[in-house]
Design a protein around this motif. Structure first.
Motif, PDB file in Angstrom:
ATOM      1  N   ILE A 356       0.733  -1.255  -0.059  1.00 34.68           N
ATOM      2  CA  ILE A 356       0.105  -0.145  -0.048  1.00 34.68           C
ATOM      3  C   ILE A 356       0.891   1.249   0.054  1.00 34.68           C
ATOM      4  CG2 ILE A 356      -0.144   0.327   2.497  1.00 34.68           C
ATOM      5  CD1 ILE A 356      -3.197   1.284   1.890  1.00 34.68           C
ATOM      6  N   SER A 357       0.440   2.134  -0.816  1.00 34.77           N
ATOM      7  CA  SER A 357       1.404   3.667  -0.583  1.00 34.77           C
ATOM      8  C   SER A 357       0.284   4.583  -0.980  1.00 34.77           C
ATOM      9  CB  SER A 357       2.400   3.534  -1.847  1.00 34.77           C
ATOM     10  OG  SER A 357       1.695   2.848  -3.133  1.00 34.77           O
ATOM     11  N   ARG A 358       0.568   5.770  -0.525  1.00 35.83           N
ATOM     12  CA  ARG A 358      -0.477   6.809  -0.493  1.00 35.83           C
ATOM     13  C   ARG A 358       0.066   7.803  -1.634  1.00 35.83           C
ATOM     14  NH1 ARG A 358       0.244   9.776   4.624  1.00 35.83           N
ATOM     15  NH2 ARG A 358       1.777  11.039   3.785  1.00 35.83           N
ATOM     16  N   LEU A 359      -0.809   8.322  -2.578  1.00 35.47           N
ATOM     17  CA  LEU A 359      -0.372   8.857  -3.588  1.00 35.47           C
ATOM     18  C   LEU A 359      -0.774  10.309  -3.866  1.00 35.47           C
ATOM     19  CD1 LEU A 359      -1.778   6.437  -6.551  1.00 35.47           C
ATOM     20  CD2 LEU A 359       0.172   6.192  -5.435  1.00 35.47           C
ATOM     21  N   THR A 360       0.060  10.929  -4.328  1.00 36.09           N
ATOM     22  CA  THR A 360      -0.516  12.513  -4.468  1.00 36.09           C
ATOM     23  C   THR A 360      -1.268  12.539  -5.745  1.00 36.09           C
ATOM     24  OG1 THR A 360       1.405  12.704  -6.221  1.00 36.09           O
ATOM     25  CG2 THR A 360       1.784  13.250  -4.002  1.00 36.09           C
ATOM     26  N   LYS A 361      -1.746  13.755  -6.227  1.00 40.44           N
ATOM     27  CA  LYS A 361      -2.742  14.017  -7.167  1.00 40.44           C
ATOM     28  C   LYS A 361      -2.007  13.352  -8.619  1.00 40.44           C
ATOM     29  CE  LYS A 361      -5.368  16.759 -10.244  1.00 40.44           C
ATOM     30  NZ  LYS A 361      -5.258  18.137 -10.847  1.00 40.44           N
ATOM     31  N   GLU A 362      -0.874  14.061  -8.895  1.00 40.13           N
ATOM     32  CA  GLU A 362       0.032  13.545  -9.994  1.00 40.13           C
ATOM     33  C   GLU A 362       0.121  12.139 -10.027  1.00 40.13           C
ATOM     34  OE1 GLU A 362      -0.323  17.821  -9.244  1.00 40.13           O
ATOM     35  OE2 GLU A 362       0.581  16.280  -7.792  1.00 40.13           O
ATOM     36  N   GLN A 363       0.644  11.597  -8.904  1.00 40.72           N
ATOM     37  CA  GLN A 363       0.926  10.213  -8.860  1.00 40.72           C
ATOM     38  C   GLN A 363      -0.281   9.406  -9.155  1.00 40.72           C
ATOM     39  OE1 GLN A 363       2.468   9.803  -4.925  1.00 40.72           O
ATOM     40  NE2 GLN A 363       4.523   9.383  -5.815  1.00 40.72           N
ATOM     41  N   ALA A 364      -1.429   9.906  -8.652  1.00 43.70           N
ATOM     42  CA  ALA A 364      -2.853   9.192  -8.949  1.00 43.70           C
ATOM     43  C   ALA A 364      -2.988   9.149 -10.493  1.00 43.70           C
ATOM     44  CB  ALA A 364      -3.820   9.929  -8.067  1.00 43.70           C
ATOM     45  N   MET A 365      -2.713  10.487 -10.941  1.00 39.75           N
ATOM     46  CA  MET A 365      -3.115  10.458 -12.571  1.00 39.75           C
ATOM     47  C   MET A 365      -2.116   9.505 -13.453  1.00 39.75           C
ATOM     48  SD  MET A 365      -5.752  12.263 -12.246  1.00 39.75           S
ATOM     49  CE  MET A 365      -6.094  12.117 -14.023  1.00 39.75           C
ATOM     50  N   TYR A 366      -0.830   9.437 -12.989  1.00 39.61           N
ATOM     51  CA  TYR A 366       0.020   8.433 -13.477  1.00 39.61           C
ATOM     52  C   TYR A 366      -0.256   7.123 -13.562  1.00 39.61           C
ATOM     53  CZ  TYR A 366       4.474   6.794 -14.841  1.00 39.61           C
ATOM     54  OH  TYR A 366       5.676   5.793 -15.541  1.00 39.61           O
ATOM     55  N   HIS A 367      -0.798   6.667 -12.482  1.00 47.09           N
ATOM     56  CA  HIS A 367      -1.164   5.484 -12.112  1.00 47.09           C
ATOM     57  C   HIS A 367      -2.546   5.072 -12.688  1.00 47.09           C
ATOM     58  CE1 HIS A 367       2.223   3.588 -10.141  1.00 47.09           C
ATOM     59  NE2 HIS A 367       2.721   4.983  -9.394  1.00 47.09           N
ATOM     60  N   PHE A 368      -3.453   5.782 -12.823  1.00 51.52           N
ATOM     61  CA  PHE A 368      -4.605   5.834 -13.323  1.00 51.52           C
ATOM     62  C   PHE A 368      -4.335   5.389 -14.822  1.00 51.52           C
ATOM     63  CE2 PHE A 368      -8.641   7.202 -15.083  1.00 51.52           C
ATOM     64  CZ  PHE A 368      -9.421   6.170 -14.595  1.00 51.52           C
ATOM     65  N   LEU A 369      -3.481   6.437 -15.528  1.00 53.30           N
ATOM     66  CA  LEU A 369      -3.446   6.356 -16.879  1.00 53.30           C
ATOM     67  C   LEU A 369      -2.669   4.997 -17.114  1.00 53.30           C
ATOM     68  CD1 LEU A 369      -2.636   9.909 -17.900  1.00 53.30           C
ATOM     69  CD2 LEU A 369      -4.214   8.596 -18.772  1.00 53.30           C
ATOM     70  N   SER A 370      -1.658   4.547 -16.174  1.00 53.44           N
ATOM     71  CA  SER A 370      -0.612   3.499 -16.370  1.00 53.44           C
ATOM     72  C   SER A 370      -1.593   2.239 -16.593  1.00 53.44           C
ATOM     73  CB  SER A 370       0.340   3.380 -15.570  1.00 53.44           C
ATOM     74  OG  SER A 370       1.293   4.483 -15.672  1.00 53.44           O
ATOM     75  N   PRO A 400     -14.002   2.862 -25.348  1.00 60.76           N
ATOM     76  CA  PRO A 400     -14.012   3.395 -26.748  1.00 60.76           C
ATOM     77  C   PRO A 400     -13.114   4.760 -27.033  1.00 60.76           C
ATOM     78  CG  PRO A 400     -16.199   2.926 -25.762  1.00 60.76           C
ATOM     79  CD  PRO A 400     -15.267   2.889 -24.759  1.00 60.76           C
ATOM     80  N   LEU A 401     -13.237   5.663 -25.851  1.00 63.66           N
ATOM     81  CA  LEU A 401     -12.789   7.084 -26.288  1.00 63.66           C
ATOM     82  C   LEU A 401     -11.031   6.815 -25.859  1.00 63.66           C
ATOM     83  CD1 LEU A 401     -15.617   8.893 -24.777  1.00 63.66           C
ATOM     84  CD2 LEU A 401     -15.331   8.324 -26.813  1.00 63.66           C
ATOM     85  N   LYS A 402     -10.475   7.978 -26.108  1.00 66.41           N
ATOM     86  CA  LYS A 402      -8.900   8.071 -25.691  1.00 66.41           C
ATOM     87  C   LYS A 402      -8.776   8.023 -24.350  1.00 66.41           C
ATOM     88  CE  LYS A 402      -7.484  10.358 -29.846  1.00 66.41           C
ATOM     89  NZ  LYS A 402      -6.716   9.323 -30.228  1.00 66.41           N
ATOM     90  N   PRO A 403      -7.899   7.328 -23.523  1.00 70.02           N
ATOM     91  CA  PRO A 403      -7.806   7.265 -22.036  1.00 70.02           C
ATOM     92  C   PRO A 403      -7.741   8.636 -21.412  1.00 70.02           C
ATOM     93  CG  PRO A 403      -6.437   5.833 -23.036  1.00 70.02           C
ATOM     94  CD  PRO A 403      -6.905   6.448 -24.157  1.00 70.02           C
ATOM     95  N   ALA A 404      -7.128   9.808 -22.201  1.00 68.62           N
ATOM     96  CA  ALA A 404      -7.115  10.999 -21.554  1.00 68.62           C
ATOM     97  C   ALA A 404      -8.336  11.444 -21.220  1.00 68.62           C
ATOM     98  CB  ALA A 404      -6.379  11.983 -22.259  1.00 68.62           C
ATOM     99  N   THR A 405      -9.524  11.067 -21.985  1.00 67.99           N
ATOM    100  CA  THR A 405     -10.853  11.739 -21.636  1.00 67.99           C
ATOM    101  C   THR A 405     -11.177  11.259 -20.352  1.00 67.99           C
ATOM    102  OG1 THR A 405     -11.567  11.636 -24.161  1.00 67.99           O
ATOM    103  CG2 THR A 405     -13.333  11.518 -22.253  1.00 67.99           C
ATOM    104  N   TYR A 406     -11.057  10.141 -19.759  1.00 71.50           N
ATOM    105  CA  TYR A 406     -11.418   9.262 -18.581  1.00 71.50           C
ATOM    106  C   TYR A 406     -10.623  10.085 -17.547  1.00 71.50           C
ATOM    107  CZ  TYR A 406     -13.742   6.456 -22.042  1.00 71.50           C
ATOM    108  OH  TYR A 406     -14.534   5.769 -23.012  1.00 71.50           O
ATOM    109  N   ALA A 407      -9.320  10.194 -17.756  1.00 72.05           N
ATOM    110  CA  ALA A 407      -8.329  10.387 -16.606  1.00 72.05           C
ATOM    111  C   ALA A 407      -8.384  12.051 -16.354  1.00 72.05           C
ATOM    112  CB  ALA A 407      -6.719  10.258 -17.296  1.00 72.05           C
ATOM    113  N   GLU A 408      -8.616  12.869 -17.427  1.00 71.86           N
ATOM    114  CA  GLU A 408      -8.726  14.358 -17.285  1.00 71.86           C
ATOM    115  C   GLU A 408     -10.016  14.393 -16.297  1.00 71.86           C
ATOM    116  OE1 GLU A 408      -9.143  16.139 -20.811  1.00 71.86           O
ATOM    117  OE2 GLU A 408      -7.069  15.707 -21.394  1.00 71.86           O
ATOM    118  N   MET A 409     -11.231  13.747 -16.453  1.00 67.41           N
ATOM    119  CA  MET A 409     -12.422  13.688 -15.687  1.00 67.41           C
ATOM    120  C   MET A 409     -12.357  13.367 -14.122  1.00 67.41           C
ATOM    121  SD  MET A 409     -15.228  12.464 -18.379  1.00 67.41           S
ATOM    122  CE  MET A 409     -16.905  12.913 -17.374  1.00 67.41           C
ATOM    123  N   LEU A 410     -11.516  12.262 -14.012  1.00 66.77           N
ATOM    124  CA  LEU A 410     -11.217  11.796 -12.625  1.00 66.77           C
ATOM    125  C   LEU A 410     -10.243  12.864 -11.919  1.00 66.77           C
ATOM    126  CD1 LEU A 410     -11.294   9.530 -10.686  1.00 66.77           C
ATOM    127  CD2 LEU A 410      -9.058   8.600 -11.586  1.00 66.77           C
ATOM    128  N   GLY A 411      -9.251  13.285 -12.655  1.00 64.77           N
ATOM    129  CA  GLY A 411      -8.309  14.308 -11.930  1.00 64.77           C
ATOM    130  C   GLY A 411      -9.133  15.685 -11.591  1.00 64.77           C
TER     131      GLY A 411
END
Length: 529
Positions: A356-370, A400-411
């Protein structure tokens, strides 16, 4: 195919001499047993087998390229294109084929528990057990709702119809075709029922973002104080298991939307992996498998008809489909507020990611996209050992859409609702797959519990020198040495090598995301090769 022709095709299905409309679970069970499609287990659930296809067939999934999809679909290996003519021709063939079947089964219901955003659907099935599966997994309408039900998307499933790739434009005899213009899903050549469920999820992943709603491959539950948690992860990472918590009410186990009102379940049931299932370890899931449920590829003892959840002779991807109503502590209807905590789940076969590790917002976006995990045996055809894989947004096969579409909404939502995010490894510890052991479920539960209670938001941490992750130094109920992966390995040199190899894979995979900010790109592993 124009609208008139499409309407004609649907009418031909509706005019079938033996169309069985919206049968109840008992009626379907009678049909299944009478047609010898399945066996009644000692738990009361129907057991069915799916032949040679015991998992999804991603290479056989296509989206029709037309004016509706041409400029918006993320075309590629995941979202393969097929032309309109090929779809129309195969659709006509399947309809003609189903018209000659002795019986045809129809289910009408909904995808989406929030009535403001739900999608009316109908499912036509060649098999009665597939229709029972659909009834368990989607949302059943009330009698009053059924009177005015108008389908917004139709699934036509003909598992015994096999395509001819040279003529039909498919890759094999199996096909899962989605036409957003016609609003039709066409399935054939596979008896694996999960294709029905996941095809509608893919449809919702196309439609919901158009309404500014984030569609998510995750489970969700809510605590006694109303705090909401999301669990992201691919099959086999623990979404269903960890969200089935006796101290928290279940919203849903796999598919959700996040609107301005909060979270809502897309489904009306659960599709749980049941390999090594026991009442002791997973009582909610075990007890939910009863009359009306469907067991897929589970072995039954010949005389007692008791399920043997440890038997993998057919596949490791054994499944149970059951309605949410089979679980006592659920949220009904399946809607709740905005998430307080998000858990990203990964089953890391390298044994190097922290439990388990605690993520910053930027880390969250990185690992969500990954969306890193190890693809486990049985979830797809041909997968027999864990394989490192990166699936954007923890659900690339269904986006069906580009991953960035969902990632930006999550961020945006993490910022707006001040949501805490954690990365949890349910995979291997003490060594890689074949050397180490799978993380104890009791340890994972203890870590997740601490995260959901807010105990880890300000806990003392240590930074991992390869992955850059902040690891809590202490978690109640978990030995301190388990928290630091390197300490669990006998061969520290082997750990360093394995961890650096995984870090390099992260970097190679992330090269595809060319438009993200430097802050997000630099939130990945510290190793630069």
């Amino acid at each position: 195919m124009n609208a008139v022709e499409q309407s004609k095709m649907i009418k031909e299905l509706l005019s079938h001499d033996n169309l069985q409309n919206n049968l109840s679970a008992p009626q379907l069970v009678e049909k299944i047993l009478g047609r010898e499609e399945g066996t009644l287990s000692a738990s009361g659930a129907i057991r069915a087998t799916t032949g040679k296809y015991t998992g999804r067939s991603p290479k056989d999934k296509f989206i029709v390229r037309d004016e509706t999809t041409r400029d918006v679909i993320d075309w590629g290996i995941v979202n393969q294109e097929i032309d309109e003519a090929s779809f129309d021709n195969l659709y006509k063939k399947v309809v003609d084929y189903l018209k000659d079947r002795n019986e045809l089964y129809r289910f009408q219901g909904y995808a989406g528990a929030d009535t403001n955003y739900r999608l009316p659907i109908e499912v036509f099935n060649e098999y009665a057990w597939h229709n029972l599966f659909s009834r368990q997994l989607f949302i059943e309408p009330t009698k009053e709702e059924l009177k005015t039900h108008q389908s917004g998307f139709t699934v036509v499933s003909a598992p015994t119809y096999k395509a001819d790739p040279e003529i039909d434009g498919t890759n094999s005899e199996t096909f899962i075709l989605v036409s957003f213009k016609q609003r039709i899903v066409l399935i054939g050549g596979t008896e694996y029922a999960g294709e029905i469920k996941k095809s509608i999820f893919s449809v919702m992943n196309f439609l919901l973002p158009q309404r500014d709603i984030l569609s998510m491959h995750c489970s969700a539950n809510v605590g006694q104080e109303g705090d909401v948690a999301l669990f992201f992860g691919l099959s086999g990472t623990g979404k269903t298991t960890l969200s089935a918590d006796p101290y928290r009410r279940l919203i849903g186990d796999d598919e959700h939307g996040w609107s301005t009102n909060g979270v809502f379940n897309i489904e009306g049931g659960c599709y749980a992996k049941c390999i090594n299932l026991s009442q002791e370890k997973e009582p909610q899931i075990y007890d939910a498998i009863r009359f009306g449920s469907v067991l897929e590829n589970v072995i039954l003892h010949e005389e007692s008809r008791q399920p043997d959840y440890d038997d993998t002779s057919l596949t490791e991807n054994t499944r149970a489909a059951y309605t949410l109503n089979n679980i006592d502590n659920i949220v009904s209807p399946s809607v709740a507020g905005h998430p307080n905590t998000i858990i990203f789940l990964t089953a890391d076969a390298s044994g190097t990611l922290p439990p388990i590790s605690r993520l910053t917002k930027e880390q969250a976006m990185y690992h969500f996209l990954s969306g890193y995990t190890s693809k486990l045996a049985g979830t797809e055809r041909g997968v027999t050992d864990p394989q490192a894989t990166f699936s954007a947004c923890f659900g690339s096969p269904f986006l069906p859409l580009k991953p960035a579409t969902y990632a930006e909404m999550l961020g945006e939502k993490i910022d707006l609702y001040n949501t805490s995010v954690f990365l949890v490894n349910t995979g291997w510890t003490g060594g890689s797959y074949g050397i180490g052991k799978r993380m104890k479920l009791s340890y994972t539960r203890a870590m997740v519990h601490s995260a959901l209670e807010g105990e880890l938001n300000s806990a003392e941490t240590t930074s991992d020198d390869i992955f850059g992750l902040e690891i809590p130094m202490h978690v109640p109920g978990v030995p301190d040495e388990v928290l630091i992966p390197k300490q669990t390995w006998d061969d520290k040199g082997a750990y360093e090598k394995e961890a650096q190899t995984l870090a390099m894979k992260f970097h190679e995979n992330f090269k595809q995301f060319t438009h993200v900010s430097d802050a997000i790109r630099n939130a990945g592993p510290l190793y630069r090769g």
